[in-house]
Design a protein around this motif. Structure first.
Motif, PDB file in Angstrom:
ATOM      1  N   ARG A  82     -21.462 -21.582  37.097  1.00  0.00           N
ATOM      2  CA  ARG A  82     -20.556 -20.900  38.012  1.00  0.00           C
ATOM      3  C   ARG A  82     -20.499 -19.426  37.659  1.00  0.00           C
ATOM      4  NH1 ARG A  82     -16.211 -23.919  37.237  1.00  0.00           N
ATOM      5  NH2 ARG A  82     -16.538 -25.285  39.006  1.00  0.00           N
ATOM      6  N   GLU A 121     -17.150 -16.600  44.303  1.00  0.00           N
ATOM      7  CA  GLU A 121     -17.625 -17.602  43.355  1.00  0.00           C
ATOM      8  C   GLU A 121     -18.914 -18.245  43.864  1.00  0.00           C
ATOM      9  OE1 GLU A 121     -15.914 -21.851  41.775  1.00  0.00           O
ATOM     10  OE2 GLU A 121     -14.497 -20.240  42.151  1.00  0.00           O
ATOM     11  N   LYS A 123     -21.554 -21.374  42.779  1.00  0.00           N
ATOM     12  CA  LYS A 123     -21.750 -22.527  41.901  1.00  0.00           C
ATOM     13  C   LYS A 123     -23.134 -23.108  42.158  1.00  0.00           C
ATOM     14  CE  LYS A 123     -19.518 -26.806  40.471  1.00  0.00           C
ATOM     15  NZ  LYS A 123     -18.389 -27.700  40.700  1.00  0.00           N
TER      16      LYS A 123
END
Length: 194
Positions: A82, A121, A123
């Protein structure tokens, strides 16, 4: 001794007793520490006059990025990685104790730092370099992490105020701008009034 001299001495004693029984209030600028920013502003006071226990609150603007790619097993274990870019504000809150009878004291504190952060973010899943396309999340949300401080405090009745020490911070990238335990030094410079 004349009557005027005794009245002056009594008045001085009353003022001294009142200042000893008032609560010290500290205003400071802090570099590093539980605000997780480069610099923050803060306020600290005791709960009662002459109390060992007190509290602090602060404010900081922060920005940065972090990742958990190199966790316990590194980037090669096939687990998720992440990456987080963030910016926003932090509000460190703490209950603390200052121990010692002189101006130089030991300071211990425990608290939380809520953050309102705009986060980007990414991931990734799968083994490096053949990972899947990232799952991307953008948005502003509340983040929080725990803190523990240990350090030195120069606490006079009034005037110059100094704190220096280490902050241990615990967070998770799911709910904080960093992952795991982080250690940051801090230095606070300020002024005490009664």
């Amino acid at each position: 001794m004349e009557k005027n001299d005794s009245v002056t001495i009594e008045a001085r004693d009353i003022i001294t007793r009142q200042s000893d029984e008032s609560i010290s209030r500290n205003f400071f600028v802090e570099f590093g520490g539980p605000a997780y920013g480069v610099a923050s502003i803060g306020y600290d006071q005791r709960f009662r006059p002459k109390s060992v226990f007190g509290f602090r609150v602060g404010f900081s603007i922060i920005y940065g990025s972090t990742n958990d790619e190199f966790g316990w097993f590194g980037a090669w274990d096939g687990g998720p990685c992440r990456y987080v870019d963030f910016n926003g504000v932090t509000l460190p809150l703490e209950v603390n104790a200052i121990l010692g009878k002189r101006a130089s004291k030991l300071e211990l504190g425990i608290g939380v730092t809520p953050c309102i952060l705009e986060r980007h973010e990414e991931k990734y899943l799968g083994y490096y370099p053949d990972r899947n396309e990232p799952v991307v999340k953008d948005g502003t949300r509340l983040n929080i992490f725990g803190t523990f401080n240990v350090g030195y405090r120069l606490q006079r009745k009034s005037g110059f105020f100094l704190r220096a020490g280490l902050t241990f911070m615990e967070g998770s990238l799911k709910s904080a701008p960093f992952d795991g335990m982080t250690l940051l030094p801090y230095l606070s410079l300020g002024y005490t009034i009664r």
